[in-house]
Design a protein around this motif. Structure first.
Motif, mmCIF file in Angstrom:
data_model
loop_
_atom_site.group_PDB
_atom_site.id
_atom_site.type_symbol
_atom_site.label_atom_id
_atom_site.label_comp_id
_atom_site.label_asym_id
_atom_site.label_seq_id
_atom_site.Cartn_x
_atom_site.Cartn_y
_atom_site.Cartn_z
ATOM 1 N N LEU A 280 -69.272 -14.470 0.524
ATOM 2 C CA LEU A 280 -68.963 -13.194 1.167
ATOM 3 C C LEU A 280 -67.502 -13.155 1.605
ATOM 4 O O LEU A 280 -66.783 -12.173 1.351
ATOM 5 N N LEU A 281 -67.031 -14.223 2.240
ATOM 6 C CA LEU A 281 -65.651 -14.282 2.696
ATOM 7 C C LEU A 281 -64.672 -14.336 1.529
ATOM 8 O O LEU A 281 -63.563 -13.794 1.606
ATOM 9 N N ARG A 282 -65.060 -14.984 0.439
ATOM 10 C CA ARG A 282 -64.215 -14.993 -0.743
ATOM 11 C C ARG A 282 -64.032 -13.567 -1.269
ATOM 12 O O ARG A 282 -62.920 -13.164 -1.640
ATOM 13 N N LYS A 283 -65.115 -12.798 -1.285
ATOM 14 C CA LYS A 283 -65.022 -11.399 -1.722
ATOM 15 C C LYS A 283 -64.124 -10.605 -0.773
ATOM 16 O O LYS A 283 -63.308 -9.782 -1.223
ATOM 17 N N VAL A 284 -64.272 -10.833 0.520
ATOM 18 C CA VAL A 284 -63.423 -10.160 1.502
ATOM 19 C C VAL A 284 -61.954 -10.469 1.230
ATOM 20 O O VAL A 284 -61.100 -9.576 1.227
#
Length: 332
Positions: A280-284
């Motif tokens: 999720l944080l990688r996508k962010v």
């Protein structure tokens, strides 16, 4: 013909009954709480709210999100709350290196082992700043002036026993200087004090002294990085961040000093849950909004997780521990 068709279909029906139901990948339900280990308006708070905004705007989660500020004790309030939430995978905490350095200096009721590191999603550079018409024109000249006469040479910074003071002590330890450290409430206050010549230097992050640099009140002497910053757009009429020399170029013994923007879960969560938030944080971090935030604040676009993050934490802790010991900060 009718009975034959039924018999032929029977094995398929039985197979459908006994076949295991495919398990959906884990994801949070209900509401995800983003706990900010800092007060409203600060850099950690801005990052937490940016992450929430990106998640909502790009619909990266089915669950709703809420941001909660828990800034007491330089973030210890937030970390203690995360410890008490063991096994709850609907809470994230936004922090810096304070999450793993605070337990070295005070008995706070938690250790890093009580939490689950997920990722470091950016790093902040530190710059040695001085006032615009100072008699020294570079970092080496400033340090030489301190060695010749330390009286009146004062380094300002945000809070005590935090990253700014740690860097000041590391600089004294490395260069043999005797800089006096003056703590202020924030980096912005330290920038104002330097612009007014009430101190002779600070080690603010780039964004904390941006307006004073543009206003011609302060100048960057060097950046504590192994390589120059990559941002080439002009900040002042004549200079970009990429024009700031590294401290290593000027012969200082500290080749790099940064702090990470970290995100953690409570302890006791599963690897699948950690991996979910890491992705999720990688996508962010890959969204245009996040990249614009990185460039606007002149941050280092770093993404670390897993063993790379564990190694980073271990190396950072090992470097500052002797500094804390010399200063008498290590808890007994």
């Amino acid at each position: 013909m009718r009975s034959t068709s039924l018999l032929a279909a029977l094995p398929l029906c039985l197979a459908a009954v006994v076949a295991p139901v495919a398990q959906a990948a884990w994801q949070p339900e209900g509401k995800v709480e983003i706990v900010v280990a800092g007060g409203p308006g600060g850099g950690t708070d801005q990052l937490g709210r940016l992450i929430q905004s990106i998640i909502t705007q790009h619909r990266l989660l089915d669950a709703s999100t809420v941001v909660m500020n828990k800034g007491g004790g330089n973030g210890a309030e937030a970390f203690l709350e995360m410890k008490m939430a063991k096994g709850e995978a609907d809470k994230l905490v936004i922090a810096t290196n304070n999450v793993y350095l605070l337990p070295l200096t005070a008995k706070l009721g938690y250790q890093l082992a009580d939490l689950t590191p997920v990722a470091a999603i950016a790093e902040d550079d530190f710059i040695l700043w001085s006032y615009a018409d100072a008699p020294w024109k570079d970092a080496r000249g400033y340090l030489d002036a301190i060695k010749q006469d330390p009286a009146g040479k004062r380094m300002g910074g945000s809070q005590s026993k935090d990253v700014d003071q740690t860097l000041t002590l590391l600089l004294n330890r490395t260069e043999g200087t005797k800089l006096t450290y003056i703590p202020f409430k924030s980096g912005s206050e330290a920038a104002t004090q330097l612009a007014g010549k009430h101190i002779t230097s600070n080690v603010n992050n780039p964004s904390e002294s941006l307006s004073q640099w543009r206003g011609g009140q302060v100048v960057p002497l060097c950046v504590f990085s192994q390589a120059r910053m990559t941002y080439t757009a002009k900040v002042t009429e004549t200079q970009a961040w990429s024009d700031v020399p590294t401290c290593k170029e000027q012969g200082l013994g500290i080749d790099q000093y940064r702090f990470p923007r970290t995100v953690l879960l409570p302890g006791g969560v599963s690897e699948e849950q950690r991996a979910f938030y890491m992705e999720l944080l990688r996508k962010v971090s890959q969204t245009p909004e996040f990249k614009a935030y990185i460039e606007r604040n002149a941050l280092v676009p770093t993404f670390l997780e897993g063993q790379a993050l564990q190694d980073y934490i271990a190396q950072d802790t090992a470097r500052v521990t002797p500094v804390f010991e010399d200063a008498g900060w290590l808890k007994r």
